[in-house]
Design an enzyme around this catalytic site. Sequence first.
Site, PDB file in Angstrom:
ATOM      1  N   HIS A  23       0.825  -1.211   0.000  1.00  0.00           N
ATOM      2  CA  HIS A  23       0.000   0.000   0.000  1.00  0.00           C
ATOM      3  C   HIS A  23       0.865   1.269   0.000  1.00  0.00           C
ATOM      4  O   HIS A  23       0.698   2.149  -0.855  1.00  0.00           O
ATOM      5  CB  HIS A  23      -0.912  -0.027   1.228  1.00  0.00           C
ATOM      6  CG  HIS A  23      -1.827   1.143   1.345  1.00  0.00           C
ATOM      7  ND1 HIS A  23      -3.130   1.105   0.902  1.00  0.00           N
ATOM      8  CD2 HIS A  23      -1.645   2.385   1.867  1.00  0.00           C
ATOM      9  CE1 HIS A  23      -3.706   2.267   1.136  1.00  0.00           C
ATOM     10  NE2 HIS A  23      -2.837   3.065   1.723  1.00  0.00           N
ATOM     11  N   GLU A  24       1.781   1.358   0.957  1.00  0.00           N
ATOM     12  CA  GLU A  24       2.589   2.573   1.080  1.00  0.00           C
ATOM     13  C   GLU A  24       3.631   2.686  -0.030  1.00  0.00           C
ATOM     14  O   GLU A  24       3.922   3.788  -0.500  1.00  0.00           O
ATOM     15  CB  GLU A  24       3.260   2.616   2.457  1.00  0.00           C
ATOM     16  CG  GLU A  24       2.293   2.801   3.608  1.00  0.00           C
ATOM     17  CD  GLU A  24       1.422   4.044   3.458  1.00  0.00           C
ATOM     18  OE1 GLU A  24       1.919   5.068   2.947  1.00  0.00           O
ATOM     19  OE2 GLU A  24       0.239   3.974   3.821  1.00  0.00           O
ATOM     20  N   HIS A  27       1.920   4.247  -2.974  1.00  0.00           N
ATOM     21  CA  HIS A  27       1.820   5.705  -2.833  1.00  0.00           C
ATOM     22  C   HIS A  27       3.132   6.367  -3.261  1.00  0.00           C
ATOM     23  O   HIS A  27       3.145   7.316  -4.056  1.00  0.00           O
ATOM     24  CB  HIS A  27       1.540   6.095  -1.379  1.00  0.00           C
ATOM     25  CG  HIS A  27       0.134   5.900  -0.943  1.00  0.00           C
ATOM     26  ND1 HIS A  27      -0.956   6.322  -1.671  1.00  0.00           N
ATOM     27  CD2 HIS A  27      -0.377   5.349   0.190  1.00  0.00           C
ATOM     28  CE1 HIS A  27      -2.063   6.034  -1.019  1.00  0.00           C
ATOM     29  NE2 HIS A  27      -1.742   5.436   0.117  1.00  0.00           N
TER      30      HIS A  27
END
Length: 248
Positions: A23-24, A27
């Site tokens: 997820h990160e 980003h």
Amino acid sequence: MNADSIVYYILTALAVLITLTVHEFSHGYAAYKLGDTSAKDSGRLTLNPIKHIDPIGALCMLLFHFGWAKPVPVDLRNFKKPKRDFAITALAGPLSNLIFSVISAFLYLLTFKLFSGVTTDSPFIFALMQNTVNFLYILHAVNIGLAIFNLFPIPPLDGSRLLAVILPERLYYKLLDNERKIYFALLGWLLLGDIVKGALLSVPFIAANPILSFIAGIFSLSDMIGFAIDGLSGLILQLFSLIPFLQI
């Protein structure tokens, strides 16, 4: 706590580490491709889970199958089109989790189908097959949970970043100024919501009224997101079950 519970939490912890990292990283990678090197410069453009873990968010992931990670740094001044690129960067995390949930659902059904026809006298081999199937389902559910939860338009969640595209700048930055207060309010909703719901439903006339029961249920954030996770998970698995060799 029995052995099965211990194994479940170990598998869930592993799924949480993988999910939060993807997820990160997504980003940071999206921001990097759009011209912002803040994540790379701060050492966050990495698949090392330790760099991304928020202890409270990770604990919520472990207990409820949804939560949050430590946000990657983003500097809007580095984007060519700040509002658009910030929105793309915010969506990259939940989108990566939705893709990951589809992949893990496919692998879950595939391994379930393959292992269901296997017989073995070895307890170790049997446990390994069973835990592989369980892990893939947990990975699928955790990815859906993280994606849905982070799309909520509440700071500091990813969905709130989309408000930068919709709201006037003055109003949006005022919202960001109160991000820490909103964070603790969100945490309170998550931790106390079930208690409030239980107290309301203990009142007979509320429990007997469908509308009032529904309103009481809104206080439980975990129930609301759990319902959404079950619905989306069921839809994905049902669609995959249309493939003949994945039918269980």
